[in-house]
Design a protein around this motif. Structure first.
Motif, PDB file in Angstrom:
ATOM      1  N   THR A 106      32.703 -11.166  -2.846  1.00 57.74           N
ATOM      2  CA  THR A 106      32.971 -10.190  -1.791  1.00 57.74           C
ATOM      3  C   THR A 106      33.658  -8.974  -2.387  1.00 57.74           C
ATOM      4  O   THR A 106      34.288  -9.037  -3.445  1.00 57.74           O
ATOM      5  CB  THR A 106      33.867 -10.773  -0.673  1.00 57.74           C
ATOM      6  N   ILE A 107      33.508  -7.868  -1.669  1.00 58.95           N
ATOM      7  CA  ILE A 107      34.204  -6.634  -2.004  1.00 58.95           C
ATOM      8  C   ILE A 107      34.460  -5.937  -0.667  1.00 58.95           C
ATOM      9  O   ILE A 107      33.672  -6.089   0.270  1.00 58.95           O
ATOM     10  CB  ILE A 107      33.374  -5.786  -2.999  1.00 58.95           C
ATOM     11  N   ASP A 108      35.573  -5.234  -0.549  1.00 62.66           N
ATOM     12  CA  ASP A 108      35.970  -4.730   0.769  1.00 62.66           C
ATOM     13  C   ASP A 108      36.487  -3.294   0.710  1.00 62.66           C
ATOM     14  O   ASP A 108      37.661  -3.040   0.939  1.00 62.66           O
ATOM     15  CB  ASP A 108      37.008  -5.656   1.395  1.00 62.66           C
ATOM     16  N   PRO A 109      35.591  -2.344   0.453  1.00 63.62           N
ATOM     17  CA  PRO A 109      36.023  -0.949   0.395  1.00 63.62           C
ATOM     18  C   PRO A 109      36.444  -0.433   1.774  1.00 63.62           C
ATOM     19  O   PRO A 109      36.082  -1.012   2.808  1.00 63.62           O
ATOM     20  CB  PRO A 109      34.767  -0.213  -0.084  1.00 63.62           C
ATOM     21  N   ALA A 110      37.182   0.658   1.760  1.00 69.08           N
ATOM     22  CA  ALA A 110      37.475   1.352   3.007  1.00 69.08           C
ATOM     23  C   ALA A 110      36.138   1.739   3.643  1.00 69.08           C
ATOM     24  O   ALA A 110      35.208   2.167   2.950  1.00 69.08           O
ATOM     25  CB  ALA A 110      38.320   2.592   2.738  1.00 69.08           C
ATOM     26  N   ALA A 111      36.031   1.594   4.956  1.00 70.49           N
ATOM     27  CA  ALA A 111      34.779   1.894   5.646  1.00 70.49           C
ATOM     28  C   ALA A 111      34.368   3.349   5.465  1.00 70.49           C
ATOM     29  O   ALA A 111      33.184   3.674   5.520  1.00 70.49           O
ATOM     30  CB  ALA A 111      34.902   1.542   7.125  1.00 70.49           C
ATOM     31  N   ALA A 112      35.336   4.224   5.217  1.00 73.95           N
ATOM     32  CA  ALA A 112      35.042   5.649   5.034  1.00 73.95           C
ATOM     33  C   ALA A 112      34.702   6.011   3.591  1.00 73.95           C
ATOM     34  O   ALA A 112      34.334   7.147   3.305  1.00 73.95           O
ATOM     35  CB  ALA A 112      36.241   6.479   5.503  1.00 73.95           C
ATOM     36  N   ASN A 113      34.789   5.073   2.670  1.00 76.51           N
ATOM     37  CA  ASN A 113      34.554   5.350   1.253  1.00 76.51           C
ATOM     38  C   ASN A 113      33.061   5.183   0.929  1.00 76.51           C
ATOM     39  O   ASN A 113      32.635   4.207   0.320  1.00 76.51           O
ATOM     40  CB  ASN A 113      35.424   4.441   0.381  1.00 76.51           C
ATOM     41  N   SER A 114      32.276   6.155   1.341  1.00 78.34           N
ATOM     42  CA  SER A 114      30.823   6.060   1.205  1.00 78.34           C
ATOM     43  C   SER A 114      30.362   5.980  -0.258  1.00 78.34           C
ATOM     44  O   SER A 114      29.382   5.308  -0.562  1.00 78.34           O
ATOM     45  CB  SER A 114      30.134   7.218   1.923  1.00 78.34           C
ATOM     46  N   ALA A 115      31.068   6.634  -1.162  1.00 76.02           N
ATOM     47  CA  ALA A 115      30.678   6.577  -2.580  1.00 76.02           C
ATOM     48  C   ALA A 115      30.823   5.154  -3.116  1.00 76.02           C
ATOM     49  O   ALA A 115      29.936   4.664  -3.824  1.00 76.02           O
ATOM     50  CB  ALA A 115      31.512   7.552  -3.400  1.00 76.02           C
ATOM     51  N   ALA A 116      31.917   4.487  -2.784  1.00 76.77           N
ATOM     52  CA  ALA A 116      32.111   3.106  -3.230  1.00 76.77           C
ATOM     53  C   ALA A 116      31.056   2.193  -2.618  1.00 76.77           C
ATOM     54  O   ALA A 116      30.493   1.330  -3.301  1.00 76.77           O
ATOM     55  CB  ALA A 116      33.512   2.631  -2.871  1.00 76.77           C
ATOM     56  N   ILE A 117      30.772   2.380  -1.347  1.00 78.49           N
ATOM     57  CA  ILE A 117      29.789   1.540  -0.658  1.00 78.49           C
ATOM     58  C   ILE A 117      28.413   1.692  -1.308  1.00 78.49           C
ATOM     59  O   ILE A 117      27.714   0.701  -1.542  1.00 78.49           O
ATOM     60  CB  ILE A 117      29.773   1.871   0.844  1.00 78.49           C
ATOM     61  N   ARG A 118      28.018   2.925  -1.648  1.00 72.85           N
ATOM     62  CA  ARG A 118      26.746   3.145  -2.351  1.00 72.85           C
ATOM     63  C   ARG A 118      26.749   2.454  -3.715  1.00 72.85           C
ATOM     64  O   ARG A 118      25.771   1.828  -4.117  1.00 72.85           O
ATOM     65  CB  ARG A 118      26.485   4.637  -2.542  1.00 72.85           C
ATOM     66  N   CYS A 119      27.858   2.575  -4.427  1.00 72.04           N
ATOM     67  CA  CYS A 119      27.984   1.962  -5.753  1.00 72.04           C
ATOM     68  C   CYS A 119      27.778   0.447  -5.671  1.00 72.04           C
ATOM     69  O   CYS A 119      27.006  -0.122  -6.432  1.00 72.04           O
ATOM     70  CB  CYS A 119      29.367   2.289  -6.335  1.00 72.04           C
ATOM     71  N   TYR A 120      28.467  -0.190  -4.745  1.00 72.37           N
ATOM     72  CA  TYR A 120      28.378  -1.649  -4.625  1.00 72.37           C
ATOM     73  C   TYR A 120      26.986  -2.077  -4.166  1.00 72.37           C
ATOM     74  O   TYR A 120      26.490  -3.121  -4.573  1.00 72.37           O
ATOM     75  CB  TYR A 120      29.456  -2.178  -3.694  1.00 72.37           C
ATOM     76  N   GLY A 121      26.351  -1.251  -3.347  1.00 68.86           N
ATOM     77  CA  GLY A 121      24.984  -1.539  -2.927  1.00 68.86           C
ATOM     78  C   GLY A 121      24.023  -1.562  -4.104  1.00 68.86           C
ATOM     79  O   GLY A 121      23.074  -2.350  -4.119  1.00 68.86           O
ATOM     80  N   LYS A 122      24.256  -0.729  -5.108  1.00 64.99           N
ATOM     81  CA  LYS A 122      23.400  -0.701  -6.300  1.00 64.99           C
ATOM     82  C   LYS A 122      23.460  -2.017  -7.072  1.00 64.99           C
ATOM     83  O   LYS A 122      22.516  -2.370  -7.782  1.00 64.99           O
ATOM     84  CB  LYS A 122      23.797   0.450  -7.213  1.00 64.99           C
ATOM     85  N   VAL A 123      24.587  -2.723  -6.951  1.00 65.32           N
ATOM     86  CA  VAL A 123      24.749  -4.008  -7.636  1.00 65.32           C
ATOM     87  C   VAL A 123      24.119  -5.138  -6.817  1.00 65.32           C
ATOM     88  O   VAL A 123      23.817  -6.196  -7.354  1.00 65.32           O
ATOM     89  CB  VAL A 123      26.247  -4.278  -7.905  1.00 65.32           C
ATOM     90  N   GLY A 124      23.909  -4.905  -5.532  1.00 62.27           N
ATOM     91  CA  GLY A 124      23.318  -5.915  -4.661  1.00 62.27           C
ATOM     92  C   GLY A 124      24.209  -6.348  -3.507  1.00 62.27           C
ATOM     93  O   GLY A 124      23.796  -7.169  -2.688  1.00 62.27           O
ATOM     94  N   PHE A 125      25.422  -5.810  -3.415  1.00 62.29           N
ATOM     95  CA  PHE A 125      26.298  -6.157  -2.303  1.00 62.29           C
ATOM     96  C   PHE A 125      25.704  -5.610  -1.003  1.00 62.29           C
ATOM     97  O   PHE A 125      25.160  -4.507  -0.982  1.00 62.29           O
ATOM     98  CB  PHE A 125      27.705  -5.573  -2.509  1.00 62.29           C
ATOM     99  N   ARG A 126      25.835  -6.394   0.063  1.00 65.54           N
ATOM    100  CA  ARG A 126      25.322  -6.013   1.376  1.00 65.54           C
ATOM    101  C   ARG A 126      26.458  -5.979   2.386  1.00 65.54           C
ATOM    102  O   ARG A 126      27.345  -6.840   2.352  1.00 65.54           O
ATOM    103  CB  ARG A 126      24.302  -7.033   1.855  1.00 65.54           C
ATOM    104  N   PRO A 127      26.413  -5.036   3.313  1.00 63.87           N
ATOM    105  CA  PRO A 127      27.436  -5.014   4.363  1.00 63.87           C
ATOM    106  C   PRO A 127      27.349  -6.268   5.233  1.00 63.87           C
ATOM    107  O   PRO A 127      26.254  -6.706   5.588  1.00 63.87           O
ATOM    108  CB  PRO A 127      27.092  -3.773   5.186  1.00 63.87           C
ATOM    109  N   VAL A 128      28.509  -6.836   5.534  1.00 62.29           N
ATOM    110  CA  VAL A 128      28.590  -8.005   6.393  1.00 62.29           C
ATOM    111  C   VAL A 128      29.162  -7.605   7.748  1.00 62.29           C
ATOM    112  O   VAL A 128      28.699  -8.044   8.786  1.00 62.29           O
ATOM    113  CB  VAL A 128      29.460  -9.106   5.749  1.00 62.29           C
ATOM    114  N   GLY A 129      30.166  -6.751   7.732  1.00 60.65           N
ATOM    115  CA  GLY A 129      30.768  -6.311   8.983  1.00 60.65           C
ATOM    116  C   GLY A 129      31.978  -5.443   8.733  1.00 60.65           C
ATOM    117  O   GLY A 129      32.484  -5.346   7.612  1.00 60.65           O
ATOM    118  N   VAL A 130      32.433  -4.816   9.790  1.00 56.38           N
ATOM    119  CA  VAL A 130      33.602  -3.949   9.717  1.00 56.38           C
ATOM    120  C   VAL A 130      34.855  -4.768  10.001  1.00 56.38           C
ATOM    121  O   VAL A 130      34.899  -5.542  10.962  1.00 56.38           O
ATOM    122  CB  VAL A 130      33.483  -2.781  10.724  1.00 56.38           C
TER     123      VAL A 130
END
Length: 157
Positions: A106-130
């Motif tokens: 798991t990884i839990d970036p700030a919901a507003a940190n779009s750059a981090a969310i994109r980065c983790y998505g490149k590795v395969g992480f998927r959003p689970v929920g807010v």
């Protein structure tokens, strides 16, 4: 322990790294999401071309019914946007899966940190929920939302 990615090396934080990491975590682009830690014990320095450029850490849940690991990372703003964050997360994730036997990360970036969310998505992480009012912003004192993301071992890119 030393882990090698395509571009980065992850190794335990050494005594001489503390001042560098303290400077990085205070950069405005990093401080927006991270408060300065009390210490860097158990964390790994992220090294690129011989220079410490950030930190990555992990926490493990070892209860057999809930076994998983979580990851946190920050990099100097000077190296953002170059794929080094994804390389760091992927390198640590592979080790957590292959050497530590975790089936879920798991990884839990700030919901507003779009750059981090994109980065983790490149590795395969998927959003689970807010995660509502998940973390307290150390600069404003306001509780802000986080985004819970996860990755199963067979989804690692």
């Amino acid at each position: 322990m030393e882990l090698r990615g395509n571009e980065v090396v992850l190794r335990p934080v050494a005594e001489g790294d503390t001042a560098i990491l303290d400077r990085i975590v205070r950069e405005p682009e990093v401080a927006a999401w991270w408060s300065p830690p009390d210490d860097y014990e158990g964390a790994l320095a992220v090294v690129h071309d011989g220079e410490v450029i950030g930190l990555v850490q992990y926490a493990e849940e070892n209860d057999p019914e809930f076994r998983r690991a979580g990851i946190d990372i920050f990099l100097t703003a000077r190296r953002h946007g170059r794929g080094l964050g994804a390389d760091t997360v992927r390198t640590l994730a592979r080790w957590l899966v292959t050497e530590r036997g975790h089936h879920r990360l798991t990884i839990d970036p700030a919901a507003a940190n779009s750059a981090a969310i994109r980065c983790y998505g490149k590795v395969g992480f998927r959003p689970v929920g807010v995660l509502r009012a998940y973390w307290r912003n150390h600069r404003t004192g306001v509780w802000e939302d986080g985004l819970l993301m996860d990755l199963l071992a067979d989804e690692l890119t």
